[in-house]
Design a protein around this motif. Sequence first.
Motif, PDB file in Angstrom:
ATOM      1  N   ILE A 156       8.951  -2.529   5.553  1.00  0.00           N
ATOM      2  CA  ILE A 156       9.201  -1.562   4.477  1.00  0.00           C
ATOM      3  C   ILE A 156       9.467  -2.332   3.182  1.00  0.00           C
ATOM      4  N   PRO A 157       8.855  -1.932   2.062  1.00  0.00           N
ATOM      5  CA  PRO A 157       8.939  -2.721   0.833  1.00  0.00           C
ATOM      6  C   PRO A 157      10.185  -2.418   0.006  1.00  0.00           C
ATOM      7  N   ALA A 179       0.813  -1.215   0.000  1.00  0.00           N
ATOM      8  CA  ALA A 179       0.000   0.000   0.000  1.00  0.00           C
ATOM      9  C   ALA A 179       0.846   1.265   0.000  1.00  0.00           C
ATOM     10  N   LYS A 180       2.097   1.156   0.431  1.00  0.00           N
ATOM     11  CA  LYS A 180       2.966   2.329   0.463  1.00  0.00           C
ATOM     12  C   LYS A 180       3.508   2.691  -0.915  1.00  0.00           C
ATOM     13  N   PRO A 234      11.850   5.474   8.341  1.00  0.00           N
ATOM     14  CA  PRO A 234      12.185   4.633   7.183  1.00  0.00           C
ATOM     15  C   PRO A 234      10.917   4.156   6.490  1.00  0.00           C
ATOM     16  N   LEU A 235      10.924   4.228   5.148  1.00  0.00           N
ATOM     17  CA  LEU A 235       9.684   3.994   4.408  1.00  0.00           C
ATOM     18  C   LEU A 235       9.817   2.949   3.306  1.00  0.00           C
ATOM     19  N   ALA A 236      10.973   2.886   2.615  1.00  0.00           N
ATOM     20  CA  ALA A 236      11.087   2.001   1.459  1.00  0.00           C
ATOM     21  C   ALA A 236      12.547   1.695   1.179  1.00  0.00           C
ATOM     22  N   GLY A 238      11.210   2.973  -8.367  1.00  0.00           N
ATOM     23  CA  GLY A 238      10.152   2.824  -7.391  1.00  0.00           C
ATOM     24  C   GLY A 238       9.600   4.172  -6.967  1.00  0.00           C
ATOM     25  N   VAL A 239       8.325   4.213  -6.624  1.00  0.00           N
ATOM     26  CA  VAL A 239       7.665   5.451  -6.199  1.00  0.00           C
ATOM     27  C   VAL A 239       6.854   5.153  -4.939  1.00  0.00           C
ATOM     28  N   VAL A 240       6.984   6.015  -3.940  1.00  0.00           N
ATOM     29  CA  VAL A 240       6.219   5.861  -2.701  1.00  0.00           C
ATOM     30  C   VAL A 240       5.518   7.177  -2.364  1.00  0.00           C
TER      31      VAL A 240
END
Length: 758
Positions: free
Chosen positions: A548-549, A78-79, A511-513, A89-91
């Motif tokens: 985190i993906p 979903a992120k 931290p997100l991705a 990649g885009v978040v």
Amino acid sequence: MTADTVEAALSTPDTAQPYRELGLKEDEYARIREILGRRPTDAELAMYSVMWSEHCSYKSSKVHWKHWKTNTTPEMQAKMLAGIGENAGVVDVGDGWAVTFKIESHNHPSYVEPYQGAATGVGGIVRDIMAMGARPLAVLDSLRFGDPEHGDTKRVLPGVVAGVGGYGNCLGLPNVGGEVVFDPCYQGNPLVNALCVGAMRVEDLHLAHASGTGNKVILFGARTGLDGIGGVSVLASETFSGDESGSGRKKLPSVQVGDPFTEKVLIECCLELFREGIVVGIQDLGGAGLSCATSELASAGDGGMHVWLDRVPLRATGMTPAEILSSESQERMCAVVEPSNVDAFMRVCAKWDVLATEIGEVTDTGRLVITWNGSTVVDVPPGTVAHEGPEYHRPIERPSAQDSLRANDPGTLARPSTSDGLRETLLRMTASPNLASREWVTEQYDRYVRGGTVLAQPSDAGMIRVDESTGRGVAVSTDCNSRFVKLDPYAGTQLALAEAYRNVAVTGATPLAVTNCLNFGSPEDPGVMWQFEQAVRGLAEGCRELGIPVTGGNVSFYNQTGETAIHPTPVVGVLGVIDDVRRRIPTGIGAEAGDTLILLGETRDEFGGSEWAHVVHGHLGGTPPVVDLAREKLLAEILLAGSRDGMLSAAHDLSEGGLAQALVEACLIGETGARVLLDPDQDQFVQLFSESAGRVLVSVPRSEELRFTEMCTARGLPWRRAGVVDPESGALEIVDVTTLGLAELRAAWENTLPSLFG
């Protein structure tokens, strides 16, 4: 000039073709003939050879991508707004903003031609970010070289650094972080991994596809030349022979030549095209050039495209269709545009003085047809070129030497036990090439151009402001200790992930991705494939535990010279978001006398793969530090709470060199002294030089000490008072061990790289 046509291929089925010279295996060539029902034309053979190369097709690695899929939860998915398979990649980072980031390798080209190899690596990754619809904001570079005393390192490193800086500086992009690592395993095969991060509004996201029958295909940017024919697509899919003079190598394709000023204008042109809403799909021309752009756009869209290759603007005479299709000339983009918008597209390009040419159109035939002066030179199903290449299940075997490597424990190595010995070791470590200041490198980069840089090297992570009105920003770090990965590919890769995650968290960002650049030896070696499979699985399962993906990345194989592979080097990049960059946490301790230094985490006797073992003893063996991702996640939560509530005045993670190096850097970066107390119940050497993971040194104002430590205790995070900030002393005093003046430490820390490279 005549060209080998489809008609000629049908009438001359037995014509010998140089498929081996182009890097294709016999069975791969046979498969191409089966797909087409005939022999390929010269142009088709060139397309398949570059698109089925290891660099472009991931033919040895994609069977292992199942680990990304099985370990990405719906919450992680979903992120992401765009993930694996897209240009980058885009978040979603909140407030309607999206951030795109990706890291890629340019290893072999940078050894052959250091300046242009590194420069075009930066240019290529920037165009990947542009192709998503974003404005590039910053770059990072993760660099690895051989013995710093070796003559060839002194040839390669200055050129690479100049190429990274020259291209990025001319683009007006700040270089905010990265790594410079030295190890003999990279002699003859340096690693040049470039990362770019960009931002856009969520609604401005663009993807690479050619949809809409009758829509026009427009090539814009620089002309196509002979430079870089086969380029990185072929060069990154071969092993160097071991003859560093080059005389013993196979004939290599030429390295691309970059023009950053053309790319700068191309960036602004693309951004205006996006704002005008006149682009259906867009693709940059990087590895494999037009072969990649046309086949991938067609395959990801309605499945058909007709290209008039003789319309492509050239900067060399006499180029054949095969050369035009496989040229990797830089600063080129390919766009799909509705017929009604072509005139507007051309006006924007003319405004920016960007050459633009309509070279084709989208069809519903399911075929990629390319003509040259009225004759058909390519007629292929585009998916077979772009996405349906070979898929190898390479043999996997744990190396027989792995057990003896792990058994060679550093616990038997001589350790300093006196104050003088500890002092001498600390200074030697501080001045060692892998721990010394990187200022000689980073001063060649513009770290603050555009005014959005909040943190840059030597901070633990780079931080860039995304939104001027709110202060929203992102932090990015890349990390990998390849010695840890050599000892244990699974745990070593998770340690790389943990360090990058921690480096982002110590700045106050969430931290997100993740992105990654997986640098390994030959995939034809079962031992290398064992390392690779372990690393991919370790990273995938580690990301799942952290939540985190993995948004994308790059695989770089054949990083070896002769039979000698580099240490497995899965470089991990982590991106985090911070809602207001004004609450960032600096790396250097401040000048507030009496601030308390607190060590978070646990210190154990862990020296396998450590910098101390490497520098002092030239040793590699044992087991790497224990990785505890649940503890890393807790540590990040504590740091974020401390940042939001104003409880931290500085934070610096502990990694290579341990506590001693963290103290030296925190004092020198902050230009402030400190008085440090070691734990009387634990060995002084272990406390100073252990590289146990999950540790951070923080500086806490006296007024916040009780609140902060109570929070740590309540959350179950181990902590210990390690000392106080002492600005008046002008020294780092380690009680009962030694006192080192900041001037002495600075001389040791800052003189190494200038003395090596001038």
